[in-house]
Design a protein around this motif. Structure first.
Motif, PDB file in Angstrom:
ATOM      1  N   ARG A  61      10.142   0.471 -10.671  1.00 30.16           N
ATOM      2  CA  ARG A  61       9.007  -0.048  -9.891  1.00 30.16           C
ATOM      3  C   ARG A  61       8.227   1.107  -9.249  1.00 30.16           C
ATOM      4  N   VAL A  89      -0.062   3.372 -10.681  1.00 28.22           N
ATOM      5  CA  VAL A  89      -1.153   2.659 -10.000  1.00 28.22           C
ATOM      6  C   VAL A  89      -1.908   3.656  -9.121  1.00 28.22           C
ATOM      7  N   LYS A  92      -5.861   4.637  -9.121  1.00 28.56           N
ATOM      8  CA  LYS A  92      -6.701   4.522  -7.917  1.00 28.56           C
ATOM      9  C   LYS A  92      -7.384   5.849  -7.599  1.00 28.56           C
ATOM     10  N   ALA A 126      -5.057   3.563  -1.368  1.00 29.54           N
ATOM     11  CA  ALA A 126      -3.709   3.161  -1.802  1.00 29.54           C
ATOM     12  C   ALA A 126      -3.298   1.824  -1.180  1.00 29.54           C
ATOM     13  N   PHE A 127      -3.523   1.679   0.121  1.00 31.85           N
ATOM     14  CA  PHE A 127      -2.995   0.499   0.817  1.00 31.85           C
ATOM     15  C   PHE A 127      -3.857  -0.727   0.536  1.00 31.85           C
ATOM     16  N   ARG A 128      -3.237  -1.774   0.012  1.00 32.53           N
ATOM     17  CA  ARG A 128      -3.941  -3.021  -0.298  1.00 32.53           C
ATOM     18  C   ARG A 128      -3.217  -4.176   0.400  1.00 32.53           C
ATOM     19  N   ARG A 152      -2.867  -7.442  -1.512  1.00 31.95           N
ATOM     20  CA  ARG A 152      -1.913  -7.410  -2.623  1.00 31.95           C
ATOM     21  C   ARG A 152      -0.473  -7.486  -2.078  1.00 31.95           C
ATOM     22  N   GLU A 153      -0.206  -6.763  -0.985  1.00 32.19           N
ATOM     23  CA  GLU A 153       1.150  -6.797  -0.410  1.00 32.19           C
ATOM     24  C   GLU A 153       1.475  -8.211   0.079  1.00 32.19           C
ATOM     25  N   MET A 204       7.737  -1.911  -0.805  1.00 30.52           N
ATOM     26  CA  MET A 204       6.331  -1.520  -1.026  1.00 30.52           C
ATOM     27  C   MET A 204       5.960  -0.302  -0.179  1.00 30.52           C
ATOM     28  N   CYS A 236       7.168   2.617  -2.095  1.00 31.29           N
ATOM     29  CA  CYS A 236       6.321   2.839  -3.280  1.00 31.29           C
ATOM     30  C   CYS A 236       4.968   3.407  -2.866  1.00 31.29           C
ATOM     31  N   ARG A 237       4.404   2.865  -1.770  1.00 29.54           N
ATOM     32  CA  ARG A 237       3.095   3.331  -1.273  1.00 29.54           C
ATOM     33  C   ARG A 237       3.163   4.807  -0.892  1.00 29.54           C
ATOM     34  N   GLU A 248       2.390   7.081  -3.510  1.00 27.51           N
ATOM     35  CA  GLU A 248       0.962   7.179  -3.864  1.00 27.51           C
ATOM     36  C   GLU A 248       0.254   8.121  -2.893  1.00 27.51           C
TER      37      GLU A 248
HETATM   38  O1  LIG Z   1      -0.684  -2.858  -6.406  1.00 26.81           O
HETATM   39  C1  LIG Z   1      -1.048  -1.809  -5.872  1.00 26.81           C
HETATM   40  O2  LIG Z   1      -2.250  -1.585  -5.654  1.00 26.81           O
HETATM   41  C2  LIG Z   1      -0.058  -0.800  -5.478  1.00 26.81           C
HETATM   42  O3  LIG Z   1      -0.445   0.270  -5.058  1.00 26.81           O
HETATM   43  C3  LIG Z   1       1.390  -1.125  -5.505  1.00 26.81           C
HETATM   44  C4  LIG Z   1       1.902  -1.617  -4.161  1.00 26.81           C
HETATM   45  C5  LIG Z   1       3.360  -2.121  -4.402  1.00 26.81           C
HETATM   46  O4  LIG Z   1       4.289  -1.367  -4.157  1.00 26.81           O
HETATM   47  O5  LIG Z   1       3.468  -3.258  -4.885  1.00 26.81           O
HETATM   48  C6  LIG Z   1       1.893  -0.484  -3.176  1.00 26.81           C
HETATM   49  C7  LIG Z   1       0.884  -0.304  -2.276  1.00 26.81           C
HETATM   50  C8  LIG Z   1      -0.214  -1.264  -2.102  1.00 26.81           C
HETATM   51  O6  LIG Z   1      -0.500  -1.478  -0.741  1.00 26.81           O
HETATM   52  C9  LIG Z   1       0.037  -2.549  -2.774  1.00 26.81           C
HETATM   53  C10 LIG Z   1       1.057  -2.718  -3.668  1.00 26.81           C
END
Ligand SMILES: O=C(O)C(=O)C[C@]1(C(=O)O)C=C[C@@H](O)C=C1
Length: 368
Positions: free
Chosen positions: A33, A40, A44, A51-53, A56-57, A85, A88-89, A92
């Motif tokens: 993951r 991703v 971006k 990066a931060f969405r 989506r989270e 997340m 993972c973030r 990024e």
């Molecule tokens: O989907 C994205 O845009 C991602 O960057 C992945 C992810 C995730 O880990 O699922 C990480 C950071 C974002 O804030 C949203 C989701």
């Protein structure tokens, strides 16, 4: 009780071996993951987006809660995936988050609860500083309390929304338990109780009953009160259990807040030049601040478009405009996102009925 020094139970050992194997599978999956999140992040970067969405989270967490077969509890799903997340973030880009410090404040807990623990923490001395460092770009996001279920609005935060360019991209709420903490393990000999003015107010009844003659000293944060109490046995602090352990204090009386279900709602703010408004997540809130001319029926007229277009108002708060004319700013929360046509129409008509209109932000409703 079982003797823990005896040879381990073979049934337990066999189960633990299985848990170890599952953990290794989980780790492999989490790294798969994480690699996808890195990809991703590359996409971006190429398109020059952030990066931060938050939307989506919120959707990921909603989705995982919906398909969770159990026995994992629904309320365990959100914190686990927030942490995943967050990690993972961080691959990024670093997420720098400002909040009222020092370590151990409820603001810090709210920041960690919203962004997960893979962040760069920027503890600040005041709410004003949180807004300042987020406006200047030294922090990507700020986390500030906006309302408390016992004490009502946090007026300084609302006033700062009006005077700074920051806008809201998220919300999170915390159950706030206040505790009396002290260096000595007794109530006797306390001369002063130190805490943030909001905490002193939320414990007003308890203090009146148990420490009626003790001075109540407002300080910049509850954790700052705990820091002071650690250095002086005549002082007690009102703060979280986390702050108590951070500063090595005894928990003299737990849960001294006047309302058992005391909650604080926090807003997550950022600068419009560095972060776009979150897209619709499906469960969104839109916050605004407005004022109307001082004439009969003006507030009613302003709200009519909400009813006409079926938009629910979840909050309506007034603050003096400080003009000396008995004029007010109204802080309004609506359910929905301006990308939805009925919300956009209601907002346009509401705006036409206002003397002043500022969109404070649109963001996913807190998911637990
Ligand atoms: O989907 C994205 O845009 C991602 O960057 C992945 C992810 C995730 O880990 O699922 C990480 C950071 C974002 O804030 C949203 C989701």
């Amino acid at each position: 009780m079982a003797d823990l020094s005896a040879a381990p139970n073979p049934e337990l050992l066999a189960l633990r071996t299985q848990i170890d194997a599952v953990d290794r599978e989980l780790l492999a999956l989490l790294n798969r993951r994480a690699r996808l999140a890195q990809e991703v992040g590359e996409v971006k970067k190429k398109e020059g987006s952030v990066a931060f969405r938050p939307e989506r989270e919120a959707q990921v967490i909603d989705g995982m809660k919906a398909v969770n077969p159990g026995p994992l509890l629904a309320e365990s799903v959100a914190p686990i995936w927030r942490e995943i997340m967050s990690a993972c973030r961080a691959l990024e880009t670093p997420t720098r988050v400002a909040y009222l410090g020092p370590a151990g404040t409820f603001s810090e807990e709210a920041a960690l609860g919203f962004f997960g623990s893979s962040i760069v923490k920027i503890p600040c001395a005041s709410f004003d500083e949180v807004f300042h460092v987020t406006t200047s770009g030294a922090a990507d996001f700020g986390v500030v309390p906006v309302e408390n279920s016992t004490e009502g609005v946090v007026t300084r935060s609302l006033d700062l929304f009006l005077t700074t360019p920051l806008f809201i991209i998220g919300e999170t709420s915390l159950f706030v338990q206040h505790n009396l903490l002290r260096k000595e393990n007794s109530l006797a000999g306390i001369e002063t109780v130190c805490a943030h003015p909001q905490a002193l107010a939320q414990c007003h009844g308890w203090l009146g009953t148990h420490l009626p003659n003790v001075e109540r000293r407002p300080v910049a944060s509850n954790a700052e009160g705990a820091r002071l109490a650690a250095a002086d046995p005549k002082l007690a602090a009102i703060a979280s259990a986390r702050a108590g352990s951070e500063f090595g204090l005894h928990l003299i009386a737990p849960a001294i807040q006047d309302e058992a279900n005391n909650r604080t709602r926090f807003a997550v703010v950022t600068h419009p030049g560095r972060h776009p408004q979150p897209r619709a997540s499906g469960h969104d809130c839109t916050s605004l601040v407005v004022s109307v001319s001082n004439r009969p029926g003006a507030v009613h007229d302003m709200l009519v478009p909400l009813k006409q277009h079926g938009v629910s108002m979840t909050r309506f708060e007034s603050r003096p405009a400080r003009s000396g004319q008995w004029e007010y700013y109204f802080y309004i929360d609506l359910q929905g996102h301006p990308d939805q046509p009925h919300v956009a129409t209601a907002l346009r008509e509401l705006r036409e009925a206002c003397a002043f209109f500022k969109l404070l932000g649109t963001y996913p409703i807190d998911v637990h």
